[in-house]
Design an enzyme around this catalytic site. Structure first.
Site, PDB file in Angstrom:
ATOM      1  N   CYS A 176       0.822  -1.217   0.000  1.00  0.00           N
ATOM      2  CA  CYS A 176       0.000   0.000   0.000  1.00  0.00           C
ATOM      3  C   CYS A 176       0.853   1.264   0.000  1.00  0.00           C
ATOM      4  CB  CYS A 176      -0.888   0.052   1.242  1.00  0.00           C
ATOM      5  SG  CYS A 176      -1.841  -1.416   1.580  1.00  0.00           S
ATOM      6  N   LEU A 177       2.053   1.164   0.550  1.00  0.00           N
ATOM      7  CA  LEU A 177       2.902   2.332   0.777  1.00  0.00           C
ATOM      8  C   LEU A 177       4.008   2.470  -0.262  1.00  0.00           C
ATOM      9  CD1 LEU A 177       3.004   1.848   4.618  1.00  0.00           C
ATOM     10  CD2 LEU A 177       2.067   3.868   3.467  1.00  0.00           C
TER      11      LEU A 177
END
Length: 368
Positions: free
Chosen positions: A357-358
């Site tokens: 996600c990052l």
């Protein structure tokens, strides 16, 4: 750079699979105090660990706000890590950054999806989100990549996984959610995916992981590991709220063929935990109206599926959990030509996501 009026598919571009060669990985420096505990300091330390792990394999660019630029630059003082200044609302570059697309002539462009902080004013996680909405365009400007814009169509990069050969996997829970594109039905959404990703087959899993505050992003639940093969979060505990979700996804995958007509090979990945935030961890998050509340009674959506494939490496989260060793062994077996690097994922999970996600990979140009 130029914003194009066509689509990637019409121009001969497609989104490559994550295992395709990459030029770099993008990240955004966390600082939002109503999401990351203690003013984001533990999360920043986790981001340093993550960036340095990726930088062993390929270059990393970390975008930081003006207020955090010097801090980020000093902490990320390493030859393979570039720090640039981009204003932002939070660190989830998988969802706010561009989806890069390539053609066979050595060109790289980007798709700039609409972004509404995972639901806007109907279940979204923070407001305003205008700086995050602008982030993809700024990244493409920096990279001198031409831009496709999906005007009026909201999508986060974490809600899709492609094989680079014509198939995308997503979830109904997210893409058909009323808080994303309520003006569109399934067929209309599929048409956008076909045009922007250049895919022919859309595989719809019913749901993502239980309590995933993104409304069930597929990248926390089921991911491609190679064409025709996926890794699915799994539990055999019938009392676990993920049990029905895992088995429903398995049914879809067993009864679906991909764009090449292949049956899916499904590898199972255990789900850690159940994991919960402590009262102390929750107390460290600023309480702001409209932001996601942190509560020690709410199960965290921890997942080993939320890893990133880089050039020659797999960067995966560990949770100080009994299943960590099994997760590492599964990844090593599935990716025999990659080095599996596991880094502590708890601080990232406390913010609502994890490594995949990052991060946002930028594919290398290809000439055929």
């Amino acid at each position: 750079m130029k914003t194009l009026n066509s689509t990637p598919r019409a121009d001969g571009f497609h989104m490559p699979a994550e295992w395709a060669p990459q030029t770099q990985v993008w990240m955004v420096w966390p600082e939002r105090p109503d999401n990351w505990r203690l003013g984001g300091k533990p999360a920043q330390a986790a981001h340093v660990t993550l960036a340095k792990a990726i930088a062993r394999f390929e270059p990393v660019t970390v975008a930081a706000s003006a207020g955090q630029y010097e801090n980020a630059r000093r902490q990320l003082d390493q030859p393979n890590i570039r720090v640039v200044e981009i204003s932002n609302d939070d660190a989830w570059v998988r969802d706010t950054g561009p989806t890069f697309v390539i053609n066979d002539h050595g060109e790289v462009r980007g798709v700039d999806w609409g972004f509404n902080a995972w639901g806007g004013f109907d279940g979204g996680l923070y407001a305003p989100w205008n700086r995050d909405e602008e982030l993809a365009a700024k990244v493409l400007e920096m990279e001198r990549c031409q831009r496709y814009q999906t005007e009026g169509f909201v999508l986060e990069g974490g809600s899709i996984h492609v094989d680079g050969e014509g198939t995308v996997i997503t979830t109904e829970e997210c893409l058909l959610n009323r808080n994303r594109n309520p003006h569109m039905n399934r067929e209309q959404i599929e048409a956008v995916l076909r045009d922007q990703l250049a895919v022919d087959t859309v595989v719809w899993l019913p749901d993502g992981l239980f309590n995933d505050e993104t409304d069930g992003h597929v990248d926390n639940f089921c991911c491609y590991v190679r064409p025709g093969e996926v890794l699915l979060a799994w539990t055999d505990d019938s009392n676990d709220p993920n049990y029905a979700r895992c088995h429903a996804a398995m049914e879809v995958l067993k009864n679906t063929r991909d764009a090449k007509g292949r049956e899916f090979i499904v590898h199972k990945m255990p789900i850690p935990g159940p994991l919960f935030a402590t009262a102390e961890e929750c107390a460290g998050v600023d309480q702001v109206a409209g932001s996601q509340e942190r509560d020690p009674s709410v199960r965290l959506a921890g997942s080993y599926v939320n890893f990133l494939i880089v050039n020659g490496g797999i960067i995966a989260p560990s949770f100080d959990d009994p299943a960590d060793a099994e997760a590492r062994a599964i990844l090593a077996k599935i990716f025999p030509d990659h080095e599996v690097v596991m880094i502590p994922g708890r601080e990232l999970l406390l913010g609502g996501g994890n490594i995949h996600c990052l991060t946002q990979q930028q594919p290398a140009p290809v000439k055929r």
